[in-house]
Design an enzyme around this catalytic site. Sequence first.
Site, mmCIF file in Angstrom:
data_model
loop_
_atom_site.group_PDB
_atom_site.id
_atom_site.type_symbol
_atom_site.label_atom_id
_atom_site.label_comp_id
_atom_site.label_asym_id
_atom_site.label_seq_id
_atom_site.Cartn_x
_atom_site.Cartn_y
_atom_site.Cartn_z
ATOM 1 N N GLU A 164 -3.572 31.996 18.182
ATOM 2 C CA GLU A 164 -3.517 31.610 19.601
ATOM 3 C C GLU A 164 -4.883 31.557 20.298
ATOM 4 O OE1 GLU A 164 -0.678 33.918 21.733
ATOM 5 O OE2 GLU A 164 0.982 33.135 20.563
ATOM 6 N N GLU A 337 5.629 32.527 15.087
ATOM 7 C CA GLU A 337 6.223 33.514 16.008
ATOM 8 C C GLU A 337 7.352 32.888 16.833
ATOM 9 O OE1 GLU A 337 3.549 35.544 18.649
ATOM 10 O OE2 GLU A 337 2.058 35.802 17.068
HETATM 11 C C1 GCO Z 1 1.432 36.203 21.292
HETATM 12 C C2 GCO Z 1 0.940 37.164 20.344
HETATM 13 C C3 GCO Z 1 1.861 38.315 20.040
HETATM 14 C C4 GCO Z 1 2.741 38.762 21.204
HETATM 15 C C5 GCO Z 1 4.069 38.029 21.180
HETATM 16 C C6 GCO Z 1 4.995 38.509 22.295
HETATM 17 O O1 GCO Z 1 1.956 35.190 20.848
HETATM 18 O O2 GCO Z 1 1.238 36.439 22.476
HETATM 19 O O3 GCO Z 1 0.681 36.509 19.112
HETATM 20 O O4 GCO Z 1 0.918 39.298 19.722
HETATM 21 O O5 GCO Z 1 2.985 40.132 21.109
HETATM 22 O O6 GCO Z 1 3.866 36.672 21.388
HETATM 23 O O7 GCO Z 1 4.433 38.189 23.533
#
Ligand code: GCO
Length: 427
Positions: A164, A337
């Site tokens: 990200e 994710e």
């Molecule tokens: C993100 C991060 C994760 C977060 C998850 C929940 O995508 O922000 O990769 O570390 O914890 O997304 O917000």
Amino acid sequence: MNFPKDFIWGTATSAYQIEGAYNRDGKGVSIWDTFCHTPGKINDNETGDIACDHYDKYEDDIKLMTELGISAYRFSISWTRIFPEGDDEIPNAKGLQFYDNLVNCCLKNGITPHITLFHWDLPQTLEDDGGWLSERTINAFVKYAELICEHFSDRVEYFSTINEPQIITRMGYSTGQHAPGLTLPDDTVLEILHSLAKAHAAAVRAMRKCAKRKIKIGFSSTGNLCYPSTGSKEDIEMAKKLTFSTNKEDFLFCHQIFCDAVILGKTCEYNRSWDDVEALNPPLDFLGLNIYNGHEVSSDGIVKHGIGFARTVTPEVLCWGPVFMYERYKLPIIITENGFSCNDHIFLDGKVHDADRIDYLTRYINELSKAIDAGTDVIGYFHWSFTDNFEWHSGYNERFGLVYIDYATGRRIPKDSFRWYSQLIRR
Ligand code: GCO
């Protein structure tokens, strides 16, 4: 829901959010250690000092993953466990040993490790010396990427460079809600994003050279995604248009500035000044997408929902997001994710019933199967997250896990969604 036989079903975590042992075995200070130890930055001044104590409990956690039945585990490496000062002459043997143990334990249990090199925990020494705006940090990242690739490519096939870049810049250097907590002007923040793109590209080139076998390299992108209200051509065209048109208020939270540069070698309206953009896109093997929710769009534009609309439950985004991203970038997609934060607690029967997460997952994974039916090359899905863990500036207030953590005792309690996901995978 039909998924290819070799579809990758996994869970995702990140080092700072689960490991703890923040100062053990030679680990150096990261910007998240510093940020959490600065009063007022994190909910209830919580820190990742202990987190889920995965550093000491990784064997039990991997055993629990085998019960879950996943075929892959996405985790990140703590840069400061390997190079405590960011670019030390030699790596920290004890830090490397931990990840050797973790990787070997995964492999012994039939779980394929997917390594993320950088999930936000920049060495403080590098931040102090100009951070991502300094050549030193870019060179340090390449050195770190080479070391990890040389050391693990005999056993690990999948590597992601950066998690990200959009959130790193937006939350870390613009809003200041994340480490290092800076609020810099937009053009400076864009330069940091440019540095991340340079670091990514240089690391990919270096890894291709030093890998001990053919490896698969990608990164994880997040940003605004839209989906059509109906299947009409007008709605679909508008949803695609608004997905790839950045809005002035939140231009950093978009996929295309970074993805157009590092995948297509192109600039867009915000980064015309990146005159080296044609050197930023060494070939990749997959595009990771972190997708949680999106915006409904009709031919008139973004649909305004009424008060109380469950804006974090927009399952259609897990169909249309991959469809639009695959059409534009033509790389195999891994959902690196997707998940849902619920107000999980231990019920009177000692179990953790999370019907809301099961409902969320049923809707989202069903939508993902539609993307595959439509011909989108999605090769894997990693649930965020395996256990509840440290949710950055929200501390431990948010619970995203399939496994509940009782932080007072460190006890792990598989939630109902753990069993649901396990059955889904086996089916
Ligand atoms: C993100 C991060 C994760 C977060 C998850 C929940 O995508 O922000 O990769 O570390 O914890 O997304 O917000």
